[in-house]
Design a protein around this motif. Structure first.
Motif, PDB file in Angstrom:
ATOM      1  N   LYS A  93       5.405   2.822  14.407  1.00 25.69           N
ATOM      2  CA  LYS A  93       6.834   3.520  14.618  1.00 25.69           C
ATOM      3  C   LYS A  93       6.911   4.908  14.262  1.00 25.69           C
ATOM      4  O   LYS A  93       7.883   5.666  14.834  1.00 25.69           O
ATOM      5  CB  LYS A  93       7.775   2.756  14.066  1.00 25.69           C
ATOM      6  CG  LYS A  93       7.945   1.165  14.301  1.00 25.69           C
ATOM      7  CD  LYS A  93       9.152   0.517  13.719  1.00 25.69           C
ATOM      8  CE  LYS A  93       9.309  -1.048  14.078  1.00 25.69           C
ATOM      9  NZ  LYS A  93      10.300  -1.527  13.379  1.00 25.69           N
ATOM     10  N   ASP A  94       6.257   5.354  13.233  1.00 23.27           N
ATOM     11  CA  ASP A  94       6.149   6.819  12.801  1.00 23.27           C
ATOM     12  C   ASP A  94       5.310   7.876  13.704  1.00 23.27           C
ATOM     13  O   ASP A  94       5.634   8.970  13.506  1.00 23.27           O
ATOM     14  CB  ASP A  94       5.514   7.055  11.487  1.00 23.27           C
ATOM     15  CG  ASP A  94       6.454   6.314  10.285  1.00 23.27           C
ATOM     16  OD1 ASP A  94       7.525   5.876  10.580  1.00 23.27           O
ATOM     17  OD2 ASP A  94       5.694   5.744   9.407  1.00 23.27           O
ATOM     18  N   GLN A  95       4.625   7.129  14.688  1.00 22.10           N
ATOM     19  CA  GLN A  95       3.843   8.203  15.519  1.00 22.10           C
ATOM     20  C   GLN A  95       4.878   8.668  16.563  1.00 22.10           C
ATOM     21  O   GLN A  95       5.476   7.970  17.206  1.00 22.10           O
ATOM     22  CB  GLN A  95       2.709   7.434  16.144  1.00 22.10           C
ATOM     23  CG  GLN A  95       1.495   7.210  15.354  1.00 22.10           C
ATOM     24  CD  GLN A  95       0.400   6.602  16.191  1.00 22.10           C
ATOM     25  OE1 GLN A  95       0.674   5.771  16.975  1.00 22.10           O
ATOM     26  NE2 GLN A  95      -1.011   6.726  16.023  1.00 22.10           N
ATOM     27  N   PRO A  96       4.675  10.280  16.583  1.00 29.83           N
ATOM     28  CA  PRO A  96       5.582  10.878  17.745  1.00 29.83           C
ATOM     29  C   PRO A  96       5.245  10.307  19.147  1.00 29.83           C
ATOM     30  O   PRO A  96       4.061  10.148  19.523  1.00 29.83           O
ATOM     31  CB  PRO A  96       5.360  12.186  17.537  1.00 29.83           C
ATOM     32  CG  PRO A  96       3.926  12.205  16.833  1.00 29.83           C
ATOM     33  CD  PRO A  96       3.745  10.973  16.287  1.00 29.83           C
ATOM     34  N   LYS A  97       6.102  10.033  20.086  1.00 30.52           N
ATOM     35  CA  LYS A  97       5.911   9.709  21.395  1.00 30.52           C
ATOM     36  C   LYS A  97       5.541  10.885  22.231  1.00 30.52           C
ATOM     37  O   LYS A  97       5.842  12.082  21.762  1.00 30.52           O
ATOM     38  CB  LYS A  97       7.206   9.169  22.030  1.00 30.52           C
ATOM     39  CG  LYS A  97       7.708   7.925  21.321  1.00 30.52           C
ATOM     40  CD  LYS A  97       8.818   7.438  22.143  1.00 30.52           C
ATOM     41  CE  LYS A  97       9.444   6.061  21.545  1.00 30.52           C
ATOM     42  NZ  LYS A  97      10.659   5.432  22.362  1.00 30.52           N
ATOM     43  N   PRO A  98       4.742  10.767  23.218  1.00 32.71           N
ATOM     44  CA  PRO A  98       4.054  11.597  23.978  1.00 32.71           C
ATOM     45  C   PRO A  98       5.411  12.718  24.822  1.00 32.71           C
ATOM     46  O   PRO A  98       6.312  11.830  24.703  1.00 32.71           O
ATOM     47  CB  PRO A  98       3.182  11.334  24.961  1.00 32.71           C
ATOM     48  CG  PRO A  98       3.624   9.806  24.994  1.00 32.71           C
ATOM     49  CD  PRO A  98       4.004   9.409  23.637  1.00 32.71           C
ATOM     50  N   ASP A  99       5.087  13.806  24.986  1.00 32.41           N
ATOM     51  CA  ASP A  99       6.115  14.524  25.527  1.00 32.41           C
ATOM     52  C   ASP A  99       6.401  13.942  26.909  1.00 32.41           C
ATOM     53  O   ASP A  99       5.305  13.591  27.571  1.00 32.41           O
ATOM     54  CB  ASP A  99       5.708  16.045  25.801  1.00 32.41           C
ATOM     55  CG  ASP A  99       5.721  16.695  24.413  1.00 32.41           C
ATOM     56  OD1 ASP A  99       6.362  16.493  23.412  1.00 32.41           O
ATOM     57  OD2 ASP A  99       5.111  17.826  24.244  1.00 32.41           O
ATOM     58  N   ARG A 100       7.458  13.976  27.695  1.00 30.77           N
ATOM     59  CA  ARG A 100       7.850  13.520  28.662  1.00 30.77           C
ATOM     60  C   ARG A 100       8.585  14.535  29.738  1.00 30.77           C
ATOM     61  O   ARG A 100       9.490  15.280  29.252  1.00 30.77           O
ATOM     62  CB  ARG A 100       8.686  12.277  28.514  1.00 30.77           C
ATOM     63  CG  ARG A 100       9.178  11.545  29.931  1.00 30.77           C
ATOM     64  CD  ARG A 100      10.154  10.551  29.791  1.00 30.77           C
ATOM     65  NE  ARG A 100      10.581   9.922  31.126  1.00 30.77           N
ATOM     66  CZ  ARG A 100       9.776   9.098  31.747  1.00 30.77           C
ATOM     67  NH1 ARG A 100       8.687   8.531  31.406  1.00 30.77           N
ATOM     68  NH2 ARG A 100      10.569   8.496  32.900  1.00 30.77           N
TER      69      ARG A 100
END
Length: 458
Positions: free
Chosen positions: A48-55
């Motif tokens: 849950k701490d991993q940043p989501k990729p840019d969209r």
């Protein structure tokens, strides 16, 4: 052949037959090695701490509602847009911008007679001092000073003050604007101060200007960036003469240029013209002149007096047939510029030496050249109540209006050529008797230098 031999031959025949019938097994070709995947149970689970990729964000054109450009000054200043105001030194670019600020802050009228809605103004200047230059100009232009604010820096959390940088301090500026209740106009003078990199590189200039573009859109305000003309290119497109990268004029939606040119009758005239516009007409302009006034506190300031509207492209309006000659003789051109500067500055009356020096610096003129021009024009320098003044010979009597009611005595019969000088000498003698007028001199600094000519004695 006996039975024994027959048995032996039969055994040999069987061995041969078996050998002939033998076929070695065919080895199956192995497939090339493929990727190895760990068992599904062993794969790491997404944290849950991993940043989501840019969209990448998209918007359908069908979902947009067309809206007109929101004009602060129709076809000249638009909300949410960046504008450039360019010109050669001494053309009053900052004074024009200050006049715009006064119009916005007071809800005044634009040069075309249209009214402006009242709004707050932010001024970020790296060239002029707010106290002795910009604030007096705002007052002279009739601004509502309570709605005009100067950006003087950014205070960090540790109390340290650093120069304002729109690319770094946008959050801080956003908070200030919210406290003000919004702004309608932001002036950046010069606009190159917003560029931390090379102002001649297109990519770096675009990257540096983008925060200003975003700021204009977010605050719903018009931004005016002031810059200079580069040398050369006279007679061409004025937008191409803007100093630095072409990105300055490419990013701006409207480019305005200010210049002094010769009129049809040979007289000097100043023109503010539209050189480029992506959102409206890109031609036309207004004549203007620089006026100098003195407020109740004795502080001198310049202001704009607008003239009639003019038609034509900026290239046509600002073409001066004498500019090519000036390029061929830069030294003469500098002296001519300084002379024109003094004539214009002193046309409204005497000016303190300090004010002349400040305005000359703002106009990009060397003080040595200005002094040479004053000698050519026979500018008078006189001291009144401890302050040195510069004045044109035919206007020097304005300095002594405090003693106009007193008898200056008979000047006597003098030749027509020397009449003005005789009158000035008589006025000076009268003031000297009253202790008002000191020794003639160029300035408090210049008076200590030995005079090398009659003109320098003044």
């Amino acid at each position: 052949m006996n039975a024994r031999n027959e048995a032996a031959f039969a055994a040999v025949d069987a061995s041969i037959a078996a050998a002939l019938a033998y076929r070695p097994p065919v080895r199956a070709q192995s497939a090339p090695p493929g990727p190895t995947f760990p068992p599904l149970d062993d794969m790491p689970k997404a944290s849950k701490d991993q940043p989501k990729p840019d969209r990448v964000m998209l918007v359908s054109a069908a979902s947009l509602t067309p809206v007109p450009v929101a004009w602060l000054w129709k076809y000249w200043l638009a909300r949410k847009k960046l504008h450039i105001l360019a010109g050669a030194p001494g053309q009053g670019k900052t004074t024009i911008a200050i006049d715009m600020a006064a119009t916005v802050s007071s809800g005044g009228r634009w040069p075309d007679g249209t009214s402006c809605s009242i709004g707050n103004v932010l001024i970020w200047s790296g060239e002029d001092d707010p106290s002795d230059t910009l604030n007096p100009r705002l007052s002279a232009a009739g601004a509502d000073l309570t709605r005009c604010h100067f950006i003087i820096g950014t205070e960090r959390s540790n109390g340290e003050t650093v120069p304002f940088d729109p690319s770094l301090h946008l959050d801080g500026l956003r908070a200030v604007v919210e406290d003000l209740g919004g702004v309608s106009l932001l002036i950046v003078d010069p606009v190159v101060s917003a560029v931390t990199g090379d102002s001649h590189k297109n990519t770096e200039v675009r990257r540096a200007l983008q925060p200003l573009v975003d700021l204009a859109s977010e605050f719903d305000c018009a931004i005016v960036g002031i810059t200079h003309f580069s040398k050369g290119g006279q007679g061409g497109d004025p937008s191409q003469r803007v100093v630095g990268s072409v990105a300055f004029t490419a990013v701006a939606r409207v480019v305005m240029v200010a210049a002094k040119v010769k009129g049809n009758g040979g007289e000097d005239r100043r023109v503010l013209a539209r050189s480029k516009s992506n959102i409206g007409p890109d031609d036309g302009g207004f004549e203007y002149r620089l006026e100098q006034i003195e407020n109740a506190d004795g502080i001198h300031a310049s202001r704009i007096a607008w003239g009639q509207a003019v038609a034509g492209t900026a290239r046509d309006l600002l073409t001066d047939p004498n500019e090519d000659d000036a390029e061929d003789n830069p030294e003469s051109s500098a002296l001519d510029d300084a002379s024109e500067f003094l004539v214009e500055l002193l046309s409204g009356g005497p000016s303190p030496t300090k004010y002349v020096e400040t305005e000359a610096k703002a106009a990009g003129l060397a003080w040595r050249t200005v002094r040479r021009a004053s000698e050519v024009l026979e500018i008078k320098k006189r001291k009144l109540e401890g302050v040195w003044y510069w004045m044109r010979p035919n206007l020097s009597n304005q300095l002594v209006h405090v003693v106009q009611s007193q008898n200056l005595g008979q000047v006597g019969q003098v030749g027509q050529v020397d009449a003005q000088d005789a009158l000035e000498d008589a006025q000076g003698a009268q003031l000297s008797k009253q202790g008002i007028l000191g020794t003639f001199g160029a300035s408090s600094e210049e008076s200590t230098k030995p005079a090398t000519s009659p003109k320098e004695a003044f």
